[in-house]
Design an enzyme around this catalytic site. Sequence first.
Site, PDB file in Angstrom:
ATOM      1  N   ARG A   1       1.026  -1.138   0.122  1.00  6.73           N
ATOM      2  CA  ARG A   1      -0.165   0.033   0.097  1.00  6.73           C
ATOM      3  C   ARG A   1       0.858   1.337   0.132  1.00  6.73           C
ATOM      4  NH1 ARG A   1      -5.370  -1.550   1.581  1.00  6.73           N
ATOM      5  NH2 ARG A   1      -5.143  -3.614   2.973  1.00  6.73           N
ATOM      6  N   ARG A  31      -6.350  -5.003  -0.589  1.00  9.08           N
ATOM      7  CA  ARG A  31      -7.872  -4.488  -0.462  1.00  9.08           C
ATOM      8  C   ARG A  31      -8.089  -3.066  -0.449  1.00  9.08           C
ATOM      9  NH1 ARG A  31     -11.793  -8.439   2.721  1.00  9.08           N
ATOM     10  NH2 ARG A  31     -10.660  -9.791   1.556  1.00  9.08           N
ATOM     11  N   HIS A  42       2.942  -9.760   1.241  1.00  6.29           N
ATOM     12  CA  HIS A  42       2.473  -8.827   2.250  1.00  6.29           C
ATOM     13  C   HIS A  42       3.783  -8.390   2.883  1.00  6.29           C
ATOM     14  CE1 HIS A  42       0.560  -7.371   6.226  1.00  6.29           C
ATOM     15  NE2 HIS A  42      -0.142  -7.057   5.220  1.00  6.29           N
ATOM     16  N   TYR A  85       0.789   5.150  12.165  1.00  6.51           N
ATOM     17  CA  TYR A  85       0.761   3.734  12.333  1.00  6.51           C
ATOM     18  C   TYR A  85       2.231   3.224  13.180  1.00  6.51           C
ATOM     19  CZ  TYR A  85      -2.787   2.392   9.067  1.00  6.51           C
ATOM     20  OH  TYR A  85      -4.136   2.229   8.491  1.00  6.51           O
TER      21      TYR A  85
END
Length: 349
Positions: free
Chosen positions: A174, A204, A234, A267
């Site tokens: 992402r 997603r 990932h 994050y």
Amino acid sequence: TYVVAIDDIIRKHLRALFSDKPTTKAYAFKITRDAELHLNDELAGSLTSRMEKQLAKRDFGLATRFLYDAEMPDPMLKKLISNFKLQDATTVEGGRYHNLKDLISFPLKNEKFSYPVQKPTTINTGKDGSVFNMINDQDIMLHTPYHNYDLVLRFFNEAAIDPSVEKINITLYRIANDSGIAQALITAARNGKKVIVMVELKARFDEANNIRWAKKMKEAGVDIYYSNTKLKVHAKVALVRKRVEGKVKSYGLLSTGNFNESTARFYTDHILFTADQKILQDVQTVFTILTTRKNPLEVKKVQFQKLIVAPFNIRDRFFELIDREIANAAKGEKAGITIKQCFAGRPTG
């Protein structure tokens, strides 16, 4: 100051909207649909074009959840379930208002509603300002959002303009809408460096942004790879190869979080800058596997020196580490397990 929900404005003027029918009350409901994109390697056409077609169908996916106002009359509830074919969806009784996440963007101007601003710590890059020289001296561990993410951006920007850099590999899961990292990769390719990017299109709700950046980078000469449709990549790793005094030396980034300067502001993640050649040999092995686009489950056993990589050795290594702590505890020695995780999978039995 007065705050009025759009829902209530609509309710107030229902008679103007439905002048031909007597309207006294209105009830909100929300349908959540399956966002999974079902792709098949055997289907014809490029992966990006097939992904774009699937994205167009997302709003019409299988209904999985039906949230409704608890005040809604039972006959109306049953009629909605029937008309929208929601018999298999999970029905959830809710309140008068939905989509409360929109309150995140509510313009609160009063300071009492906000936490004090905490500026992230900036790591000094030394007299010459070179990130690579810093990594040569020692590994660096960045902890966002407590550390400034600029060091990551400098890593890629320096690699893009350093004449001794020959090759850059990176995985992108992402990335930011206005990604400085992607821009640095484009600059590197235009400067004649070999740039190989593994883009995960199945991140997603970020699929469209990933496709947009993949096309931009490809136009600039970046070699773009997409993961096998049966595999979701990932991992967040990057590898830079420099020719130093006639010899090739590698530098790498291994991150728990995305290469995304926007989300790095809030994050909590950890980013390792390293020149440990054994670790980076393992990273190169990961890229070799990914760029062949083979299903890892069909690849012969791969030996990693330092890294724990799913699906090759992660389960066995975790079991070994857990068993070690159990044995230490049984012997009365110091033992313990601390885990930081984002999502726990279902028990496999």
